[in-house]
Design an enzyme around this catalytic site. Structure first.
Site, short mmCIF file in Angstrom:
data_model
loop_
_atom_site.label_atom_id
_atom_site.label_comp_id
_atom_site.label_asym_id
_atom_site.label_seq_id
_atom_site.Cartn_x
_atom_site.Cartn_y
_atom_site.Cartn_z
N HIS B 140 0.87 -1.18 0.00
CA HIS B 140 0.00 0.00 0.00
C HIS B 140 0.92 1.24 0.00
CE1 HIS B 140 -2.78 2.95 1.82
NE2 HIS B 140 -3.76 2.15 1.47
N ASP B 217 3.14 -4.42 8.16
CA ASP B 217 1.89 -3.68 8.00
C ASP B 217 0.76 -4.70 8.04
OD1 ASP B 217 -0.33 -2.35 7.16
OD2 ASP B 217 0.48 -1.70 5.23
N GLN B 220 -4.40 -5.33 6.73
CA GLN B 220 -5.37 -6.26 6.17
C GLN B 220 -5.32 -7.61 6.89
OE1 GLN B 220 -7.70 -5.52 4.06
NE2 GLN B 220 -6.97 -3.53 3.36
N LYS B 247 -10.58 -0.83 10.04
CA LYS B 247 -10.74 -2.07 9.26
C LYS B 247 -11.06 -3.27 10.16
CE LYS B 247 -7.42 -0.53 5.79
NZ LYS B 247 -8.03 -0.01 4.56
N CYS B 387 -4.67 2.46 -3.80
CA CYS B 387 -3.42 2.90 -3.15
C CYS B 387 -2.30 1.88 -3.33
CB CYS B 387 -3.62 3.18 -1.67
SG CYS B 387 -4.82 4.49 -1.36
C1 LIG Z 1 -2.27 -2.82 3.52
C2 LIG Z 1 -2.68 -1.46 3.99
N1 LIG Z 1 -1.77 -0.69 4.59
C3 LIG Z 1 -2.09 0.53 5.06
C4 LIG Z 1 -3.37 1.05 4.92
C5 LIG Z 1 -3.62 2.42 5.43
O1 LIG Z 1 -4.59 2.50 6.41
P1 LIG Z 1 -5.03 3.93 6.92
O2 LIG Z 1 -5.53 4.66 5.69
O3 LIG Z 1 -6.12 3.70 7.89
O4 LIG Z 1 -3.84 4.60 7.48
C6 LIG Z 1 -4.34 0.27 4.29
C7 LIG Z 1 -5.72 0.74 4.10
O5 LIG Z 1 -6.09 1.61 3.39
C8 LIG Z 1 -3.99 -1.01 3.81
O6 LIG Z 1 -4.88 -1.78 3.18
#
Ligand SMILES: Cc1ncc(COP(=O)(O)O)c(C=O)c1O
Lengths: 149, 431
Positions: B140, B217, B220, B247, B387
């Protein structure tokens, strides 16, 4: 909600999407720009050729949804061959239509096939799709005019 | 309704916990919510916990010397305890609340950028010229950009694992990629675009051999995989783990960073302000111990209460059961999607190797148009690059449509999606 859908995807839009006018990058140009829609990743590379105050050609290569593709095709039809000033007025008119949230009555005399986008104005998420090529064209034309003088 | 093995036995009751699932459009069109990888829906118990906190216990924490202040502080710290239990954190003080996963990842990348070369016995966390940071091509943007910023600032080099054609991590060059110069390895546990589950244990093992710090990270992963940090062999345990509250059926505005105590203590503060200090003089300050050192200012208090309720809710249903449900639904969806003409799934086709996010292309219709037509039938999916632009570029696509399920998803909703896709094909007059 499928009524809304038909308002969005007018037959004219789907026709332009399937058979876009003026697509492809051509050699004669004074300015080239690359615009992206950061939220969805739609992209366009667009070239403008201005000759003696007239929009002689707009050529483009674009990736994106039906709305953004069709709008580039309609842009091509509407501005090529027009004096730059007149084309800018059309651009302004299209911009107002798109930003009007569905309240602006489009003028067919000026916008021709562009009136089909009136329904898009009711879908805030899609307005940017429709405007991508028009913003790129405005930017490229301003640059092309600078080149000229 | 279709019977699949692995579905939550009380699926209909679980669905009743989520009031939004009753939403209809145009009077009678039911919502089919297939965008949970983007954000999950919230059970009533989370909504109620937050409302109750705001109605009855609201005060600032730590600094208010009254009844409500004590209650709010306790509620906030209970949220931390629940979070620590949810991930099996070896020590509850290792759990830091942030704004979201992005901020958690930026916290690590920034404090590493500011770390001075160590003089004592601890790990040398400083990063300089010639050092390397390793990520993967499926990250991401939140786990790419902070590392680009870090390596650009420090003159270090950013490297990454590539992907195989079926959306797995290409591990063929792992020993070259993770080497003596590697200072940080940061990777997703589960991909938000391809769904791939990454072999974090094997990668952590290799990274630790060369003395690198491992950041996972888990944005998910936390919603759908059981996580027990304390039970992991030390060599395979990440040093940092991030996820985001919204999430995991919790509220927006709160994220979690877990970090190994020794490293958190060694790293410099992230943001300066109230609550993160021990004492402040005009010349200089000293800092609070963890976790407060990394929580400057008034934290997301009601959100921590909501997150606590959310993680308790998930733990009550059981992450093993949720994971089994996700696998059953994902397998069912993969089979259904492949019956749609011109549809190509990006990422692994074996549900055992992936999470519940499935991205796909439909030949002849752009993802935005797919999502728009589905939306007209009440079906919510995501269209775009999710993203993860580099991961899309790897597969030569600019955008995709993504369906993502969760513990409340039914096979019937997958049927609705498949029908919706058939309708999309006919709407766009594809044979
Ligand atoms: C794999 C992953 N990392 C990071 C994020 C970022 O999460 P957030 O936008 O809540 O910071 C997301 C979700 O959008 C994600 O799916």
């Amino acid at each position: 909600m499928s009524q809304d859908l038909d308002a969005l995807y007018q037959e004219i839009i789907l026709d332009h999407y399937k058979n876009p006018h003026g697509k492809g990058l051509r050699d004669a140009f004074e300015a080239e720009v690359h615009h992206v829609n950061p939220t969805c990743g739609d992209e366009i590379t667009l070239r403008v050729h201005v000759d003696g105050g007239t929009v002689a050609d707009v050529s483009y290569d674009a990736l994106g949804c039906s709305i953004s593709q069709a709008s580039a095709s309609v842009l091509y039809d509407l501005v090529v061959g027009k004096p730059v000033d007149e084309a800018m007025v059309i651009q302004e008119e299209f911009l107002q239509l798109m930003q009007g949230k569905g309240t602006v009555e489009p003028d067919e005399e000026v916008l021709e096939d562009g009136i089909a986008f009136a329904g898009v104005a009711k879908f805030p998420a899609r307005v940017k799709c429709a405007l991508l090529s028009w913003m790129a064209w405005k930017d490229a034309t301003a640059r092309a005019l600078k080149e000229e003088d | 309704m279709t019977q699949l093995t692995g579905l939550l036995p009380e699926l209909e009751i679980v669905r009743k916990d989520f009031p939004i699932l009753e939403r209809t459009f145009d009077g009678d069109l039911p919502l089919v919510y297939l965008d949970s990888a983007n954000t999950s829906q919230k059970p009533q118990i989370v909504i109620d916990a937050m409302v109750d906190h705001l109605e009855r216990h609201n005060a600032n924490i730590a600094r208010a010397m009254h009844h409500l202040g004590a209650e709010a502080t306790e509620a906030f710290e209970n949220g931390r305890d629940t979070t620590a239990r949810f991930i099996g954190a070896p020590d509850r003080d290792e759990v830091i609340f942030t704004k979201n996963a992005s901020e958690a990842l930026n916290l690590v990348a920034n404090t590493l950028a500011w770390a001075r070369p160590s003089t004592g016995s601890g790990t040398d966390l400083s990063i300089g010229e010639g050092d390397e940071v390793v990520i993967t091509e499926l990250e991401h943007h939140s786990n790419i950009v902070p590392w680009q910023l870090l390596t650009e600032r420090k003159g270090a080099k950013l490297r990454w694992f590539g992907l195989t054609d079926d959306g797995q991590l290409d591990l063929s060059n792992i020993d070259e990629l993770i080497n003596e110069r590697t200072k940080v390895v940061s990777l997703a546990w589960v991909s938000n675009m391809l769904g791939t589950i990454l072999p974090i244990a094997a990668i952590a093992r290799r990274a630790h051999q060369v003395g690198a710090v491992v950041v996972v990270d888990a944005s998910q992963a936390a919603p759908q995989l059981p996580i027990d940090l304390a039970a992991m062999p030390v060599e395979e345990r990440p040093d940092f783990l991030a996820f985001t509250g919204h999430k995991t059926v919790g509220p927006t505005g709160i994220g979690v960073l877990w970090g190994r105590r020794e490293l958190l203590e060694q790293l410099p503060p992230f943001l300066g302000g109230g609550e993160m200090i021990a004492t402040v003089r005009m010349e200089a300050s000293t800092y609070a111990g963890i976790p407060h050192k990394f929580e400057a200012g008034t934290p997301p208090i009601a959100e921590a209460v909501g997150l606590g309720a959310a993680l308790e809710y998930l733990a009550h249903i059981g992450l093993d059961a949720i994971h089994a449900h996700e696998q059953a639904i994902t397998g069912y969806a993969l089979r259904g999607l492949q019956t749609v003409k011109g549809l190509k799934v990006l990422g692994p086709l074996d549900p055992a190797l992936r999470g519940g996010a499935i991205s796909f292309e439909l030949d002849g219709v752009h993802p935005h148009d797919v999502a728009q037509v589905l939306d007209s039938r009440g079906i919510a999916v995501r269209a775009g690059h999710h993203c993860a632009k580099p991961a899309h570029a790897r597969f030569g696509v600019q955008a995709s449509t993504r369906m993502s399920s969760y513990l409340y998803t039914t096979p019937g909703e997958i049927d609705a999606l498949i029908e919706g896709l058939e309708y999309t094909r006919s709407y766009f007059k594809l044979d």
